[in-house]
Write a protein that holds these residues in place. Structure first.
Motif, PDB file in Angstrom:
ATOM      1  N   SER A  93       0.219  -1.349   0.185  1.00 40.47           N
ATOM      2  CA  SER A  93      -0.490  -0.195  -0.411  1.00 40.47           C
ATOM      3  C   SER A  93       0.954   0.889  -0.161  1.00 40.47           C
ATOM      4  O   SER A  93       2.180   0.797   0.576  1.00 40.47           O
ATOM      5  CB  SER A  93      -0.641   0.005   0.971  1.00 40.47           C
ATOM      6  OG  SER A  93      -1.985   0.970   1.246  1.00 40.47           O
ATOM      7  N   GLY A  94       0.360   2.334  -0.669  1.00 44.81           N
ATOM      8  CA  GLY A  94       1.455   3.628  -0.490  1.00 44.81           C
ATOM      9  C   GLY A  94       0.449   4.212  -1.149  1.00 44.81           C
ATOM     10  O   GLY A  94      -0.902   4.443  -1.425  1.00 44.81           O
ATOM     11  N   ILE A  95       0.609   5.552  -1.887  1.00 39.98           N
ATOM     12  CA  ILE A  95      -0.025   6.315  -2.489  1.00 39.98           C
ATOM     13  C   ILE A  95       0.726   7.236  -4.157  1.00 39.98           C
ATOM     14  O   ILE A  95       1.625   7.123  -4.302  1.00 39.98           O
ATOM     15  CB  ILE A  95       0.533   8.085  -1.194  1.00 39.98           C
ATOM     16  CG1 ILE A  95       2.475   9.007  -1.659  1.00 39.98           C
ATOM     17  CG2 ILE A  95       0.291   8.141  -0.088  1.00 39.98           C
ATOM     18  CD1 ILE A  95       2.314  10.347  -0.580  1.00 39.98           C
ATOM     19  N   PHE A  96      -0.650   7.487  -4.723  1.00 38.34           N
ATOM     20  CA  PHE A  96      -0.296   8.032  -5.644  1.00 38.34           C
ATOM     21  C   PHE A  96       0.176   6.562  -6.386  1.00 38.34           C
ATOM     22  O   PHE A  96      -0.040   5.894  -5.731  1.00 38.34           O
ATOM     23  CB  PHE A  96       0.484   9.056  -6.185  1.00 38.34           C
ATOM     24  CG  PHE A  96      -0.106  10.559  -5.439  1.00 38.34           C
ATOM     25  CD1 PHE A  96      -1.322  10.857  -5.706  1.00 38.34           C
ATOM     26  CD2 PHE A  96       0.364  10.933  -4.325  1.00 38.34           C
ATOM     27  CE1 PHE A  96      -2.104  11.622  -5.436  1.00 38.34           C
ATOM     28  CE2 PHE A  96      -0.125  11.865  -4.320  1.00 38.34           C
ATOM     29  CZ  PHE A  96      -1.879  12.196  -4.497  1.00 38.34           C
ATOM     30  N   LEU A  97       1.064   6.457  -7.575  1.00 40.51           N
ATOM     31  CA  LEU A  97       1.291   6.090  -8.762  1.00 40.51           C
ATOM     32  C   LEU A  97       2.635   6.031  -8.434  1.00 40.51           C
ATOM     33  O   LEU A  97       3.467   7.213  -9.095  1.00 40.51           O
ATOM     34  CB  LEU A  97       0.782   5.730 -10.102  1.00 40.51           C
ATOM     35  CG  LEU A  97       1.897   4.316 -10.418  1.00 40.51           C
ATOM     36  CD1 LEU A  97       1.147   3.092 -10.403  1.00 40.51           C
ATOM     37  CD2 LEU A  97       1.157   4.778 -11.981  1.00 40.51           C
ATOM     38  N   GLY A  98       3.056   5.646  -6.404  1.00 42.33           N
ATOM     39  CA  GLY A  98       4.816   6.037  -6.561  1.00 42.33           C
ATOM     40  C   GLY A  98       5.713   4.939  -6.936  1.00 42.33           C
ATOM     41  O   GLY A  98       5.309   3.737  -7.154  1.00 42.33           O
ATOM     42  N   ARG A  99       6.548   4.973  -5.940  1.00 46.46           N
ATOM     43  CA  ARG A  99       7.625   3.636  -5.964  1.00 46.46           C
ATOM     44  C   ARG A  99       7.137   2.586  -5.292  1.00 46.46           C
ATOM     45  O   ARG A  99       7.232   1.715  -5.544  1.00 46.46           O
ATOM     46  CB  ARG A  99       9.545   4.029  -5.261  1.00 46.46           C
ATOM     47  CG  ARG A  99       9.746   4.858  -6.239  1.00 46.46           C
ATOM     48  CD  ARG A  99      10.899   5.261  -6.121  1.00 46.46           C
ATOM     49  NE  ARG A  99      11.599   3.738  -6.519  1.00 46.46           N
ATOM     50  CZ  ARG A  99      12.501   4.195  -7.709  1.00 46.46           C
ATOM     51  NH1 ARG A  99      11.888   5.049  -8.260  1.00 46.46           N
ATOM     52  NH2 ARG A  99      13.177   2.641  -8.320  1.00 46.46           N
ATOM     53  N   GLY A 156       4.403  -8.355  -8.054  1.00 44.32           N
ATOM     54  CA  GLY A 156       2.871  -9.480  -8.300  1.00 44.32           C
ATOM     55  C   GLY A 156       2.004  -9.271  -7.162  1.00 44.32           C
ATOM     56  O   GLY A 156       1.728  -9.942  -7.119  1.00 44.32           O
ATOM     57  N   LYS A 157       2.195  -8.220  -6.391  1.00 44.91           N
ATOM     58  CA  LYS A 157       1.603  -8.233  -4.820  1.00 44.91           C
ATOM     59  C   LYS A 157       0.269  -7.255  -5.973  1.00 44.91           C
ATOM     60  O   LYS A 157       0.503  -6.556  -6.212  1.00 44.91           O
ATOM     61  CB  LYS A 157       2.097  -7.533  -4.092  1.00 44.91           C
ATOM     62  CG  LYS A 157       3.749  -7.948  -3.354  1.00 44.91           C
ATOM     63  CD  LYS A 157       3.237  -9.411  -2.899  1.00 44.91           C
ATOM     64  CE  LYS A 157       4.914 -10.239  -2.455  1.00 44.91           C
ATOM     65  NZ  LYS A 157       4.797 -11.289  -2.212  1.00 44.91           N
ATOM     66  N   LYS A 158      -1.030  -7.998  -5.006  1.00 48.76           N
ATOM     67  CA  LYS A 158      -2.142  -6.788  -5.050  1.00 48.76           C
ATOM     68  C   LYS A 158      -1.842  -5.347  -4.242  1.00 48.76           C
ATOM     69  O   LYS A 158      -0.922  -5.360  -3.426  1.00 48.76           O
ATOM     70  CB  LYS A 158      -2.972  -7.399  -4.386  1.00 48.76           C
ATOM     71  CG  LYS A 158      -4.112  -7.924  -4.436  1.00 48.76           C
ATOM     72  CD  LYS A 158      -4.802  -9.162  -3.864  1.00 48.76           C
ATOM     73  CE  LYS A 158      -6.498  -8.115  -4.131  1.00 48.76           C
ATOM     74  NZ  LYS A 158      -7.428  -9.145  -3.212  1.00 48.76           N
ATOM     75  N   VAL A 159      -2.185  -4.448  -4.544  1.00 49.29           N
ATOM     76  CA  VAL A 159      -1.369  -3.191  -5.062  1.00 49.29           C
ATOM     77  C   VAL A 159      -2.612  -1.915  -3.938  1.00 49.29           C
ATOM     78  O   VAL A 159      -4.030  -2.127  -4.871  1.00 49.29           O
ATOM     79  CB  VAL A 159      -0.727  -2.462  -5.729  1.00 49.29           C
ATOM     80  CG1 VAL A 159      -0.910  -0.955  -5.685  1.00 49.29           C
ATOM     81  CG2 VAL A 159      -0.071  -2.902  -5.653  1.00 49.29           C
ATOM     82  N   LEU A 160      -2.946  -1.932  -2.718  1.00 45.03           N
ATOM     83  CA  LEU A 160      -4.075  -0.811  -2.654  1.00 45.03           C
ATOM     84  C   LEU A 160      -3.301   0.299  -2.804  1.00 45.03           C
ATOM     85  O   LEU A 160      -2.128   0.987  -1.719  1.00 45.03           O
ATOM     86  CB  LEU A 160      -4.348  -1.119  -0.764  1.00 45.03           C
ATOM     87  CG  LEU A 160      -5.838  -0.394  -0.420  1.00 45.03           C
ATOM     88  CD1 LEU A 160      -6.875  -0.800  -1.695  1.00 45.03           C
ATOM     89  CD2 LEU A 160      -6.300  -1.030   0.809  1.00 45.03           C
ATOM     90  N   GLN A 161      -4.357   1.430  -3.214  1.00 48.17           N
ATOM     91  CA  GLN A 161      -3.645   3.397  -3.957  1.00 48.17           C
ATOM     92  C   GLN A 161      -4.920   3.652  -3.084  1.00 48.17           C
ATOM     93  O   GLN A 161      -5.642   3.948  -3.207  1.00 48.17           O
ATOM     94  CB  GLN A 161      -3.134   2.966  -5.107  1.00 48.17           C
ATOM     95  CG  GLN A 161      -2.654   4.181  -5.474  1.00 48.17           C
ATOM     96  CD  GLN A 161      -1.888   3.734  -6.857  1.00 48.17           C
ATOM     97  OE1 GLN A 161      -1.148   3.267  -7.181  1.00 48.17           O
ATOM     98  NE2 GLN A 161      -2.318   5.606  -7.312  1.00 48.17           N
ATOM     99  N   PHE A 162      -3.910   5.106  -2.502  1.00 46.41           N
ATOM    100  CA  PHE A 162      -4.389   5.787  -1.816  1.00 46.41           C
ATOM    101  C   PHE A 162      -3.548   7.142  -2.659  1.00 46.41           C
ATOM    102  O   PHE A 162      -2.815   7.738  -2.633  1.00 46.41           O
ATOM    103  CB  PHE A 162      -4.545   6.665  -0.491  1.00 46.41           C
ATOM    104  CG  PHE A 162      -4.305   4.864   0.530  1.00 46.41           C
ATOM    105  CD1 PHE A 162      -5.263   5.250   1.465  1.00 46.41           C
ATOM    106  CD2 PHE A 162      -3.946   4.448   0.887  1.00 46.41           C
ATOM    107  CE1 PHE A 162      -6.149   4.545   2.051  1.00 46.41           C
ATOM    108  CE2 PHE A 162      -4.097   3.090   1.966  1.00 46.41           C
ATOM    109  CZ  PHE A 162      -5.102   3.620   2.724  1.00 46.41           C
TER     110      PHE A 162
END
Length: 290
Positions: free
Chosen positions: A235-241, A250-256
């Motif tokens: 998880s992280g903010i925006f489409l960042g690193r 290959g992980k699921k990404v929960l984005q803020f």
């Protein structure tokens, strides 16, 4: 035409990269590390200028020149790529270069506003929302291109970062500097962790004294790919690193998505097609082909 003695000549460019800081294992500093190494691997003469160069990132950097402001004022370059223009442009405005590209890393930080100057030939946003942000400035009248963040896909890939089946603990990895932009997303995750029983593992600078039974924090580290082996979700903010590393692994990404104050605007599962656009060698080629 001699087919047996024909060779392709590679034009070696003299390239200057410039950023505010080149010290830590974080965000834009790692951007310039990966981009410089890819340009170096392509055979070019690469230099970095920053007012703040230090360990640990400098120690990881091989085959790159580090220049002072006196050196860059006397040299000539084929290409200048810079960020953090609000501060760094004062050092660069008189550099002799054939082409200048201003790379913008954020749509919410004032430090990242584009530099409007006749000497800037082109702007690059590292994600689509930043491209739109740059275009929103009426004074920007040069081309604006989308070139994504560069990554070492030998480190970040599904095979290298696969979680062991024996590890049954549910973990959400939350890398990045825990600053005012990430505080509300962290709180969101911790509240959710109480209902769904998972651990939040943070790695990076920590500006807050967060105490929670489901929260673990670590200092910034180079071998962050080893933490991707422990998690199910990133998880992280925006489409960042952070988000891109998660996708590459290959992980699921929960984005803020957050606003300038750090208030959450949107929470969603992020997916991307064509992950090769994040490969650092692809990114470097995109700059050279501009």
């Amino acid at each position: 035409f001699d087919f047996f003695h024909y060779t392709t000549k590679i034009y070696i460019m003299k390239i200057l990269l410039a950023c505010l800081s080149y010290r830590e294992f974080t965000g834009s500093e790692l951007y310039f590390y990966e981009l410089s190494s890819a340009l170096r691997d392509a055979g070019h003469d690469v230099s970095i200028f920053s007012p703040f160069v230090d360990s640990p990132l400098k120690d990881k950097t091989v085959g790159i020149n580090f220049c002072t402001k006196n050196v860059i004022s006397k040299e000539s370059y084929d290409l200048l790529i810079f960020s953090h223009g609000k501060v760094i442009w004062e050092y660069l405005k008189n550099v002799n270069t054939k082409k200048t590209i201003n790379v913008i890393h954020s749509e919410v930080l004032d430090l990242e506003e584009p530099i409007v100057d006749d000497k800037v030939d082109e702007y690059v946003g590292i994600r689509p929302t930043i491209v739109e942000y740059i275009k929103s400035f009426p004074s920007v009248n040069k081309p604006v291109k989308l070139i994504y963040n560069p990554f070492d896909t030998d480190r970040f890939n599904p095979k290298t970062c696969k979680k062991k089946k024996s590890n049954k603990e549910k973990v959400v990895l939350f890398p990045g500097s825990l600053d005012y932009l990430r505080y509300q997303p962290l709180k969101y995750l911790l509240d959710l962790s109480e209902k769904q029983n998972f651990k939040v593992l943070h790695v990076g600078r920590n500006d807050y004294s967060t105490v929670h039974p489901n929260f673990v924090t670590q200092e910034p580290r180079w071998d962050v790919e080893n933490l991707y082996k422990e998690c199910d979700i990133v998880s992280g903010i925006f489409l960042g690193r952070t988000s891109i590393e998660g996708l590459l692994c290959g992980k699921k990404v929960l984005q803020f998505d957050v606003d300038k104050s750090g208030k959450i605007k949107k929470v969603y599962w992020h997916t991307e097609d064509n992950l090769d656009k994040f490969n650092k060698h692809t990114v470097a080629t995109n700059f050279l082909n501009e």
